[in-house]
Design an enzyme around this catalytic site. Structure first.
Site, PDB file in Angstrom:
ATOM      1  N   ILE A  33      -3.626   4.160   2.230  1.00 30.56           N
ATOM      2  CA  ILE A  33      -3.855   4.486   3.636  1.00 30.56           C
ATOM      3  C   ILE A  33      -4.934   5.561   3.781  1.00 30.56           C
ATOM      4  CG2 ILE A  33      -2.069   6.240   3.899  1.00 30.56           C
ATOM      5  CD1 ILE A  33      -1.427   4.808   6.660  1.00 30.56           C
TER       6      ILE A  33
ATOM      7  N   GLY B 227      -2.979   4.209  -3.368  1.00 31.55           N
ATOM      8  CA  GLY B 227      -3.088   2.958  -4.102  1.00 31.55           C
ATOM      9  C   GLY B 227      -2.478   2.981  -5.484  1.00 31.55           C
TER      10      GLY B 227
ATOM     11  N   TYR C  81       0.831  -1.195   0.000  1.00 30.16           N
ATOM     12  CA  TYR C  81       0.000   0.000   0.000  1.00 30.16           C
ATOM     13  C   TYR C  81       0.866   1.246   0.000  1.00 30.16           C
ATOM     14  CZ  TYR C  81       0.642   0.939   5.043  1.00 30.16           C
ATOM     15  OH  TYR C  81       1.163   1.244   6.280  1.00 30.16           O
ATOM     16  N   CYS C  82       0.248   2.340  -0.452  1.00 28.69           N
ATOM     17  CA  CYS C  82       0.885   3.653  -0.454  1.00 28.69           C
ATOM     18  C   CYS C  82      -0.156   4.649   0.052  1.00 28.69           C
ATOM     19  CB  CYS C  82       1.394   4.011  -1.858  1.00 28.69           C
ATOM     20  SG  CYS C  82       0.099   4.114  -3.108  1.00 28.69           S
ATOM     21  N   ARG C  83      -0.072   5.871  -0.377  1.00 33.26           N
ATOM     22  CA  ARG C  83      -1.019   6.890   0.081  1.00 33.26           C
ATOM     23  C   ARG C  83      -2.407   6.654  -0.511  1.00 33.26           C
ATOM     24  NH1 ARG C  83      -2.770  11.748  -1.859  1.00 33.26           N
ATOM     25  NH2 ARG C  83      -3.425  13.253  -0.286  1.00 33.26           N
TER      26      ARG C  83
END
Length: 114
Positions: free
Chosen positions: A95, A70, A66-68
């Site tokens: 997230i 997607g 995951y990142c900020r």
């Protein structure tokens, strides 16, 4: 993205609550982004280090990235699939969606690594 397996934040939370073995959660954001909070239990591997760290992830593990939002994690999933990984999954919405759904985050005290 085409061909990328995805999981929603709610599905991920349910999975994490069941504490499965052979399961890895990887946060690929920058150190500065991670300092704003991470999903409990996540391994912190900034995106630029993924090619170096990926060899440590056994192919039989399910690796959720995951990142900020997607988007970057979807790109990393695509890259890893090109490298022969079959069990990489992108957390849709990143997230941002995790927090939007009301789930908790941890705040790392000190970041290590590059």
């Amino acid at each position: 993205m085409l061909g990328i397996k995805e999981i929603t934040s709610l599905q991920l939370k349910e999975t994490l609550d069941n504490k499965p073995s052979g399961y890895r959660l990887i946060d690929i954001r920058s150190k500065a982004e991670m300092a704003q909070g991470v999903i409990p239990g996540a391994e912190l591997v900034p995106m630029h280090l993924v090619p170096l760290k990926a060899e440590e992830w056994r192919d039989d593990d399910t690796v959720v990235l995951y990142c900020r939002s997607g988007a970057r994690s979807a790109q990393v999933c695509s890259f890893l699939q090109q490298q022969g990984f079959n069990n990489v999954v992108n957390m849709r919405g990143g997230i941002i969606d995790w927090v939007r759904q009301g789930m908790s985050i941890d705040f790392p005290q000190r970041m290590t690594g590059s």
